[in-house]
Design an enzyme around this catalytic site. Structure first.
Site, short mmCIF file in Angstrom:
data_model
loop_
_atom_site.label_atom_id
_atom_site.label_comp_id
_atom_site.label_asym_id
_atom_site.label_seq_id
_atom_site.Cartn_x
_atom_site.Cartn_y
_atom_site.Cartn_z
N ARG A 30 53.96 -53.04 -32.06
CA ARG A 30 55.23 -53.65 -32.08
C ARG A 30 55.67 -54.95 -31.30
NH1 ARG A 30 59.05 -55.88 -35.23
NH2 ARG A 30 60.96 -54.26 -35.54
N GLY A 31 55.56 -56.28 -31.66
CA GLY A 31 55.53 -57.12 -30.79
C GLY A 31 56.62 -56.93 -29.89
N GLU A 34 49.73 -52.46 -42.17
CA GLU A 34 48.36 -52.03 -41.07
C GLU A 34 47.89 -50.91 -40.88
OE1 GLU A 34 49.46 -56.54 -38.05
OE2 GLU A 34 48.85 -54.26 -37.39
N ASP A 47 58.10 -54.51 -28.33
CA ASP A 47 58.04 -53.67 -27.55
C ASP A 47 57.45 -53.64 -26.29
OD1 ASP A 47 59.73 -51.98 -28.63
OD2 ASP A 47 58.96 -50.85 -29.78
N THR A 48 55.93 -53.65 -27.27
CA THR A 48 54.98 -54.37 -26.00
C THR A 48 53.66 -55.80 -25.83
OG1 THR A 48 52.77 -53.65 -27.71
CG2 THR A 48 54.22 -51.66 -26.55
N ARG A 49 54.39 -56.28 -26.91
CA ARG A 49 53.75 -58.19 -26.25
C ARG A 49 53.12 -57.97 -25.19
NH1 ARG A 49 52.25 -61.45 -30.01
NH2 ARG A 49 53.23 -60.60 -31.52
N GLY A 74 57.89 -62.66 -43.61
CA GLY A 74 57.65 -61.97 -45.00
C GLY A 74 57.76 -60.08 -44.57
#
Length: 782
Positions: A25-26, A92, A28-30, A58
């Site tokens: 999840r970008g 995913e 949160d942890t990117r 999307g």
């Protein structure tokens, strides 16, 4: 290891575009943990996919991202607090878990500030996120099904943290890390900084991707389905246990190739791997202790020199009993090999898998292996595809080759080894060269193919070899009941054991008493080639003859057929026309009662001086007709004719049922003067054909006669062409005919086949009637 499909079959490629795929999840942890992990992986040269988009467009995965997942080898889903709020991340994950289950991909879940049980049981932030999705989807059936897939994927991914297939990593937001790789380490989870934690992940992945996959085949055709079949067996047991699986079948089926493909397919899921190639050959050359040393080196990196196999057994058990191992033993043929390399389930750690390939199914059952798989050959479509690649290095075939390709596929009988050998030999050759090569294979098998197939035969005991050669040369397609009786008469009660051994080694099909003898076409060819090699140039010096030309050659060379074990009962015809050199002993062999009661071969050979054998119960001489009567059931009748000199004609067979006369059309050679004709009348077969031809009238009359025990007459008449009555009578003086009735075993009933007219009065009966008539006349006069 990517699985790919072509239009006609499946192939395997071991080249991945990405070695690692990060699912996260970008928000949160990117810019924290995931970003640092990505950098550490790429710094080590590990090609890693990370989605760089700040904002996903999307609600579903894009095709390009879908392809990236398919082309990745290892997956790291980073479960953070808001991971489940993203439908994109959850889609995913569903795809990732599918590849884990179907294609053996490795999944390393990381729990970033969340309890694995919350992910597993959908609690905390995960339960809240899923509830919001459900509220949003409640009026859409398709989306509700999608939600259910998300839940299943989350549970399965969280279970991997305690699963021996995949280590899990839990990151606690206390500034330090808890590392949980395997249960035996989790009891001592030391606190460490993030860079140490990331370093452990990178090290683990480096070890995995450094494993070099095995070469499977130049043109791997037909593997996808076969791998899944074996994988189902491997997955039967829980990952807490150790499981052994056996793959068996004849040589050339591709057992070893399939085992290599499976090794590549699931290898990333294990702590230690070892593929021991050609165990049969290597154990003979280097002793089993050498293979034990190789096993320890490949699985745990232990270099050791052993003095004896007995030293290696306790070391293997001690060192591997806590490791999750994938061990493949290829081409095992002896119990000692199993005892030395995989003696028991307790030798290996939880989740370990042992795969054994062998030609001998009995070895597997003797070692207590219950999960076995009979490897099958390629189907017609797969065989044709592989042959195209081998012969033309392309899936396209030049014009005009279609028929000869189909012939080559038929010859291969689905064996990949044969297709590869034939295709390689014919690469770049003309159609005429193809035809001549295949004609040669029909006569003499290719040496390379013969060598592979003969391994199982060489492993048999001497008498087992003899039984196999009898079956391969003489009995394929015959009824098992009759064949077993014939073999029992020669080998005694041990024949049942011999047949079981042949079946266990895949040299013959499993035998059923009411079935027919079956074995692979190329195994049959291998057995016949063994016999041909006994005397390549002189058939009469071989132990068995099955080809009419060879038998006639032996007869012409005046070979004593008594030295030959037998002639196959499924040989339809044996014509030794004008074979004047035929010895009296060979004639006795050809007119043997056992030989004719074992099969229905039609024989033609020159007359001798011995006349008709004594086992023909009814014999006549100098007459044109021989007759018998039967009742209750249609009998099995052997007929013999010693034709006179200058005879031109044929035997005519008529059957009379309650005044209903039918001529039986028997297809035989005629016009063979001074020759012996010996054959089975096959009345039962003719009866079935007559029922079809003449219909209900014949059928009802025959059934009525048999049911009411009425006598049915069969007449065989010697017909001649263009002869006067005087010439015919002169010719018949030397003609001889005979009838033999094959009686069923244990049949103590009254005779149901006779050779005198049951409705004709004898002289004594006539005299008694005359005397009675005279007495009555005298009484009336009084």
């Amino acid at each position: 290891m990517a699985m790919q499909s072509s239009s006609s079959s499946s192939s395997i490629s071991y080249v991945f575009k990405y070695q690692v795929f990060l699912s996260f999840r970008g928000s949160d942890t990117r810019y924290g943990f995931t970003g640092n992990l990505y950098k550490a992986l790429t710094d080590k040269g590990i090609h890693t996919f990370i989605d760089d988009s700040e904002l996903q467009r999307g609600d579903e995965i894009t095709p390009s991202l879908d392809n990236a997942i398919e082309e990745s080898r290892i997956f790291i889903p980073v479960f953070s607090a808001n991971y489940a709020s993203s439908s994109f991340c959850l889609d995913e994950l569903v795809h990732i878990i599918h590849l884990y289950k179907q294609n053996g991909r490795l999944v390393l879940p990381v729990f970033f500030g969340v309890d694995p049980s919350h992910v597993r049981h959908h609690r905390g932030s995960y339960g809240e996120a899923l509830a919001k999705h459900e509220e949003r989807f409640q009026h859409n059936t398709d989306h509700m099904e999608r939600l259910q897939k998300w839940k299943i994927a989350l549970t399965q991914a969280a279970n991997l943290s305690g699963d021996h297939r995949s280590p899990g990593y839990e990151y606690k937001l206390t500034g330090k890390i808890a590392f949980n790789q395997t249960p035996d380490l989790s009891s001592d989870c030391s606190q460490r900084y993030e860079y140490d934690f990331i370093g452990d992940i990178v090290k683990y992945i480096s070890n995995k991707i450094n494993r070099v996959p095995l070469h499977v085949a130049n043109y791997p055709v037909g593997f996808k389905f076969r791998i899944q079949q074996v994988k189902l067996l491997l997955d039967k047991e829980t990952n807490k246990g150790v499981h052994m699986v056996g793959l068996y079948g004849i040589g050339g089926l591709g057992k070893s190739t399939l085992a290599r493909a499976i090794y590549n397919f699931i290898g990333d899921q294990f702590d230690g791997l070892c593929f021991l190639h050609d165990v049969r050959e290597n154990s003979a050359k280097n002793n089993l202790k050498h293979l034990q040393e190789k096993l320890l080196l490949k699985t745990i990196g232990l270099e050791i020199k052993l003095d004896h196999v007995s030293e290696g057994i306790p070391i293997i058990k001690e060192r591997l009993c806590r490791k999750k191992i994938l061990l493949i033993l290829d081409d095992v043929d002896n119990m000692n090999q199993l005892h030395a390399l995989a003696g028991g389930l307790d030798w290996f750690g939880r989740g370990s898998r042992v795969i054994i390939t062998t030609r001998d199914k009995h070895l597997l059952s003797s070692h207590g292996i219950k999960s076995t798989h009979a490897v099958e050959g390629l189907n017609g479509t797969e065989a044709l595809e592989l042959l195209r690649w081998m012969a033309f290095k392309s899936d396209k075939v030049p014009s005009g080759y279609e028929d000869i390709l189909n012939r080559a596929v038929a010859y291969s009988s689905g064996l990949p080894l044969v297709i590869e050998v034939v295709g390689s030999n014919l690469f770049g050759k003309s159609i005429e060269k193809w035809k001549s090569t295949l004609d040669g294979y029909d006569k003499i098998p290719n040496k390379e193919i013969q060598k592979i197939l003969k391994v199982s035969y060489d492993a048999l005991e001497e008498e087992e070899q003899s039984v196999f050669l009898d079956i391969a040369c003489c009995f394929k397609g015959c009824g098992w009941a009759d064949v077993k009786d014939i073999l029992h008469a020669h080998y005694g009660h041990c024949i049942t054991h011999h047949l079981e051994v042949l079946a266990e080694k895949s040299l013959i099909d499993r035998w059923e008493y009411d079935g027919c003898v079956g074995l692979h076409d190329l195994i049959e060819d291998m057995g016949k080639e063994v016999v041909r090699q006994e005397s390549p140039k002189e058939p009469g010096e071989r132990s068995r003859l099955w080809c009419q030309d060879d038998i006639v050659h032996a007869l012409n060379e005046n070979t004593s057929l008594e030295e030959i074990r037998g002639i196959p009962p499924n040989l339809e015809e044996l014509s030794a026309y004008k074979c004047e050199s035929l010895s009296s002993s060979s004639r006795r062999m050809l007119t043997s009662q056992k030989l004719h009661e074992a099969g229905g071969t039609e024989f033609y050979f020159p007359n001798g001086t011995d006349g008709i054998p004594n086992w023909f119960e009814h014999q006549i001489r100098g007459q044109s007709t021989i007759t018998f009567w039967f009742r209750k059931k249609i009998p099995s009748i052997t007929y013999i004719l010693l034709s006179p000199e200058h005879w031109l004609g044929y035997p005519k067979v008529n059957i009379f049922v309650n005044g209903y006369e039918i001529e039986i059309d028997i297809t035989l050679k005629f016009g063979i003067s001074d020759h012996t004709l010996l054959f089975d009348l096959k009345l039962e077969e003719h009866n079935k054909r007559l029922r079809r031809i003449y219909g209900i009238k014949y059928e009802s009359e025959m059934d009525k006669a048999l049911l009411e025990n009425e006598w049915i007459r069969v007449e065989l008449e010697l017909k001649s062409f263009n002869l006067s009555e005087e010439e015919k009578n002169e010719m018949l003086r030397s003609a001889q005919m005979g009838i033999h009735v094959l009686k069923e075993k244990n049949n103590a009933e009254e005779e149901n086949v006779i050779f005198t007219d049951p409705y004709r009065e004898t002289k004594s009966q006539k005299k008694r009637k005359q005397n009675m008539f005279s007495i009555l006349m005298e009484y009336n006069e009084l």
